[in-house]
Structures are given as structure tokens and as C-alpha cells.
Enzyme design. Structure first.
Site, mmCIF file in Angstrom:
data_model
loop_
_atom_site.group_PDB
_atom_site.id
_atom_site.type_symbol
_atom_site.label_atom_id
_atom_site.label_comp_id
_atom_site.label_asym_id
_atom_site.label_seq_id
_atom_site.Cartn_x
_atom_site.Cartn_y
_atom_site.Cartn_z
ATOM 1 N N PHE A 1 -3.747 4.159 0.224
ATOM 2 C CA PHE A 1 -4.365 4.395 1.524
ATOM 3 C C PHE A 1 -5.485 5.426 1.438
ATOM 4 O O PHE A 1 -6.462 5.349 2.185
ATOM 5 C CB PHE A 1 -3.319 4.837 2.558
ATOM 6 C CG PHE A 1 -3.919 5.018 3.917
ATOM 7 C CD1 PHE A 1 -4.244 3.920 4.692
ATOM 8 C CD2 PHE A 1 -4.206 6.284 4.405
ATOM 9 C CE1 PHE A 1 -4.840 4.078 5.938
ATOM 10 C CE2 PHE A 1 -4.797 6.453 5.642
ATOM 11 C CZ PHE A 1 -5.113 5.346 6.414
ATOM 12 N N VAL B 1 0.847 -1.193 0.000
ATOM 13 C CA VAL B 1 0.000 0.000 0.000
ATOM 14 C C VAL B 1 0.882 1.243 0.000
ATOM 15 O O VAL B 1 1.904 1.284 0.689
ATOM 16 C CB VAL B 1 -0.892 0.016 1.265
ATOM 17 C CG1 VAL B 1 -1.748 1.264 1.321
ATOM 18 C CG2 VAL B 1 -1.743 -1.227 1.336
ATOM 19 N N CYS B 2 0.466 2.260 -0.764
ATOM 20 C CA CYS B 2 1.141 3.557 -0.735
ATOM 21 C C CYS B 2 0.072 4.635 -0.596
ATOM 22 O O CYS B 2 -0.983 4.394 -0.033
ATOM 23 C CB CYS B 2 2.001 3.747 -1.983
ATOM 24 S SG CYS B 2 1.048 3.800 -3.519
ATOM 25 N N TYR B 3 0.332 5.816 -1.107
ATOM 26 C CA TYR B 3 -0.630 6.917 -1.010
ATOM 27 C C TYR B 3 -1.833 6.711 -1.932
ATOM 28 O O TYR B 3 -2.970 6.768 -1.503
ATOM 29 C CB TYR B 3 0.037 8.251 -1.377
ATOM 30 C CG TYR B 3 1.140 8.646 -0.447
ATOM 31 C CD1 TYR B 3 0.876 9.335 0.729
ATOM 32 C CD2 TYR B 3 2.460 8.328 -0.749
ATOM 33 C CE1 TYR B 3 1.898 9.703 1.583
ATOM 34 C CE2 TYR B 3 3.487 8.694 0.106
ATOM 35 C CZ TYR B 3 3.205 9.380 1.271
ATOM 36 O OH TYR B 3 4.215 9.732 2.117
ATOM 37 N N GLY C 1 -1.654 4.300 -4.876
ATOM 38 C CA GLY C 1 -1.580 3.081 -5.672
ATOM 39 C C GLY C 1 -0.542 3.100 -6.771
ATOM 40 O O GLY C 1 -0.518 2.204 -7.610
#
Length: 109
Positions: free
Chosen positions: A92, A63-65, A67
């Protein structure tokens, strides 16, 4: 699996409920402010230890900010021998609107 798969938050949640490892590659301060409950923070400092202690066959959701960065991290994990890797589309930011009760604050759990 020789490549990672891109999945929506709903599928990530289903995998999470089945015991998948969730790793968050956002910066430490952002992770500490709010992250997916039970996720592990992963950065250049923790990467080696994470890989050394990981079950390479366990489902792993990155997971990042939003995708985007998670795709590069997921590809890297695959290159390191992980066999069941997913990048969560929407990151996220989408997760917290989809599953607001499934978030936590603080450092890695």
C-alpha cells in the site's frame, strides 16, 4: 495458476479495473485509516467467510504494507484453491504514492 504472481501497482490497477478482487491484509486500524478504494480487509477473523463466499477463479490481488506479508497471504489463498492470485510489490505504501486518488478511508467496502 498453481502459484501466485508478484506484480507492480500498475498491473494491480489494471486488474482492478477489470474487476479483480483486492484484499488488504494490513491491521484493521491501518486499513480503516486509508486503503485502496473498493478493497476488502482480510484478517484471521474474516478469512473463513471470505474464502466461503469467494469465486476461487476470480483474479485476487493481495496487498499489505510493503509487499512482503502479502506474499504469504497470496500463497495461502492458492493453497485454499484460488487459481488467479497476485501479490502487489511495494504494498500500500507504493500504491498510495502511485495512485493517490484511488484510496479511501473507513471499514471494508
Amino acid at each position: 495458476m498453481s502459484e501466485f504472481k508478484r506484480i507492480p501497482p500498475e498491473q494491480a490497477q489494471a486488474l482492478r479495473e477489470q474487476g479483480a478482487v483486492v484484499v488488504d491484509v494490513r491491521d484493521p486500524a491501518t486499513f480503516a485509516a486509508l486503503h485502496i478504494s473498493g478493497s476488502k480487509h482480510l484478517d484471521n477473523h474474516s478469512l473463513h467467510a471470505f474464502i466461503q463466499g469467494a469465486d476461487l477463479d476470480a483474479p485476487t490481488v493481495v496487498v499489505c504494507y510493503h509487499g512482503n506479508s502479502s506474499q504469504g497471504a497470496a500463497a495461502y489463498l492458492v493453497s485454499q484453491g484460488f487459481s488467479d492470485v497476485y501479490s502487489m510489490d511495494g504494498g500500500f505504501e507504493l500504491w498510495r504514492t502511485t495512485f493517490p486518488s484511488e484510496t479511501a478511508q473507513g471499514t471494508s467496502e
